[in-house]
Scaffold this active site. Structure first.
Site, PDB file in Angstrom:
ATOM      1  N   GLU A   1     -21.247 -16.182  30.975  1.00 18.41           N
ATOM      2  CA  GLU A   1     -21.558 -15.535  29.557  1.00 18.41           C
ATOM      3  C   GLU A   1     -20.490 -14.823  28.984  1.00 18.41           C
ATOM      4  OE1 GLU A   1     -24.429 -12.206  30.547  1.00 18.41           O
ATOM      5  OE2 GLU A   1     -25.929 -13.693  31.422  1.00 18.41           O
TER       6      GLU A   1
ATOM      7  N   ASP B   1     -18.052  -8.261  48.541  1.00 16.42           N
ATOM      8  CA  ASP B   1     -18.036  -7.519  49.705  1.00 16.42           C
ATOM      9  C   ASP B   1     -19.142  -7.969  50.597  1.00 16.42           C
ATOM     10  OD1 ASP B   1     -16.669  -5.194  51.084  1.00 16.42           O
ATOM     11  OD2 ASP B   1     -18.820  -4.454  51.415  1.00 16.42           O
TER      12      ASP B   1
END
Ligand code: GLC
Ligand code: CA
Length: 542
Positions: A257, A202
């Site tokens: 990751e 956002d």
């Protein structure tokens, strides 16, 4: 699906409050999305993006987050969320959640702590508190304006001011504070471990502010979007500060990751030469294409936007996105039914009367625009209800408006509620299948015939058009090649080839044009006598 699924995906935006309500409280919930997952599967979308469902006082439709790691009790529980993710994944649908890093809710524990703490305390250092200007500090620290109207600073009883680029209830975080940075890395890991496939960021171009004293005033562009703000203030003190890129580099490592790596899409109202920096290979994967969203129904304008979008994204090795609407803008069926350049804010203030929108024309063009964007290389974002051809509800009565813009502008901007009306699922019922009770915003008369039920199986419906287009698109979407067709691309007619065999034509003009002799894969309106009528798009197989 591969690790690069997002390069040609159709991503369906859900505004959870307005999607489906299972417990009859008038508010859409997480269980409602799970219950309606079959709709998304039959539509053929690759992923959903969920607008915020986090605990929130709903001062800005959930974009005022009080707890970034939970579900608002009004919408359900984390267990409901896990069920939704499992159901979506069961249908091969990825889940993207909304991350709101620029601000928190005023109800967030950090802000409550900051309010209780004295000026200069570490609790206030997580936000942006400053003394005011003028002899008694009674003037705001700078002239920065809230995007929702009024000053971006609010004064506390102890005399200090805090910054909020949006509503007063959305205090801006201090991104130079390492604690803030660490917190968001942890939030990204929290949702990634819960199985989400990606994030929508956002106001990705905010976060950092130039807080060197004295604070710099800006040239204020009334009612301008971020694009106009930046044009007037190239070295803007609170949009698009260069430091923000360090954050996205760190986030990209967090995404990597996980297996498969998580992906991110930026919401950033910026010109392409600035937007491109967010898309460098070690930052975010893609960004919403707002230039396309704002493009008028004009072939020359589309050609320019399409060329520019493909070129600037390719320069950093990514793909363009295509967007017609979202929960912040007037629905395209209405926009495309209004004269080009209509002041949409004034139009909303007139309850959609001045000038009246030609909804039939608007829907015809919106359907053609959908075939245009779904044929372009890259990924397409579809906002809930777009597949039903819903128009804007421009005449919501003042009493039901919830967008903070309405109050903050002294009733001179109606805001975004008109594109957030609960969607119609069935022909009957108190909210047309949305739930067992009327929804939190009233649906207009006539929406029964726009419901999923009414459109299903009707080959001329907008819903079936989307279903067909999404299915056919799978045949050529993986091939990222794109070329304007030398023979047919001319004047009001856009024409390009995709993959080896697909020729796409879009007639934005008012006269029919002759079609080449080829198999019709899908068209946005009936074709007659081998011609492509006005305001119509077609995909052909050569
Ligand atoms: C984004 C959201 C919008 C929200 C604002 C503040 O622009 O899309 O709905 O009001 O950010 O969070
Ligand atoms: Ca509910």
């Amino acid at each position: 699906m591969s690790d690069t699924w997002w390069r040609n995906a159709v991503i369906y935006q859900i505004y959870p409050r307005s999607f489906a309500d299972t417990n009859g409280d008038g508010v859409g919930d997480i269980a409602g999305i799970t219950r309606r997952i079959g709709h998304l599967a039959s539509l053929g979308v690759d992923a959903v993006w969920l607008s915020p469902f986090y605990p929130s006082p709903w001062a800005d439709g959930g974009y005022d987050v009080a707890d970034f790691r939970d579900v608002d009790p009004l919408l359900g529980t984390l267990a409901d969320f896990d069920e939704l993710v499992a159901a979506a994944h069961g249908h091969g649908i990825k889940v993207i959640v909304d991350i709101v890093p620029n601000h928190t809710s005023e109800q967030h524990p950090w802000f409550r702590e900051a309010l209780a703490a004295p000026p200069g305390s570490p609790a206030r250092e997580r936000y942006i508190f400053r003394d005011g200007r003028g002899p008694d500090g009674s003037l705001p620290p700078s002239n920065w304006e809230s995007r929702f109207g009024g000053p971006a600073w609010t004064r506390l009883p102890d005399g200090q001011w805090y910054l909020h680029l949006f509503a007063r209830e959305q205090p801006d975080l201090n991104w130079t504070n390492p604690e803030v940075r660490a917190e968001f890395v942890d939030i990204l890991r929290f949702w990634s471990r819960r199985g989400v496939d990606g994030f929508r960021i956002d106001v990705a171009n905010s976060l950092f502010k130039d807080l060197n004293e004295p604070l710099r005033d800006v040239v204020v562009i009334p009612k301008g979007s971020g694009l106009e703000d930046i044009a007037a203030n190239p070295d803007h003190p609170h949009w698009d500060r260069p430091e923000v890129h360090e954050v996205y580099r760190e986030w990209r490592q967090v995404f990597e990751e996980f297996d498969p790596p998580r992906v991110a899409v930026a919401e950033a109202w910026l010109p392409n030469d600035r937007l491109v920096r967010y898309l460098r290979p070690d930052e975010l994967h893609q960004a919403f294409n707002f230039e396309f969203l704002r493009c008028p129904w004009d072939a020359t304008a589309y050609r320019r936007v399409i060329d520019a979008s493909i070129a600037f994204t390719a320069s950093v090795g990514t793909v363009a996105t295509w967007v017609l609407s979202n929960h912040d803008v007037v629905r395209p069926v209405s926009v495309l039914g209004l004269p080009t350049g209509t002041d949409l804010n004034a139009w909303l203030l007139s309850d959609g009367a001045e000038p009246p929108a030609d909804v039939e024309l608007g829907r015809r063009r919106a359907r053609a625009a959908a075939l245009l964007e779904l044929a372009l290389p890259g990924s397409t974002y579809v906002y809930q209800g777009e597949e039903l051809g819903l128009p804007e509800v421009a005449d919501l009565p003042a009493e039901v408006l919830q967008d903070p813009q309405w109050e903050r502008t002294g009733h001179t901007a109606k805001g975004r509620d008109g594109c957030r009306v609960p969607i119609p699922w069935e022909r009957s019922g108190p909210s047309l299948g949305f739930g067992q009770a009327p929804g939190w915003l009233p649906q207009p008369p006539g929406w029964a015939e726009l419901s999923v039920e009414a459109q299903t199986g009707d080959p001329g419906s907008t819903l079936e058009l989307y279903r067909t287009a999404l299915r056919v698109r799978r045949e050529f979407r993986a091939d990222e090649s794109f070329a304007w067709d030398e023979k047919y691309d001319e004047g009001d007619v856009l024409a390009f080839t995709r993959g080896e065999h697909v020729l796409v034509l879009v007639n934005t003009g008012s006269d029919p044009v002759t079609l080449p002799d080829a198999e019709v894969l899908v068209s946005s309106a009936p074709l007659s006598d081998g011609t492509l009528p006005a305001d119509t798009a077609v995909w052909l197989r050569r």
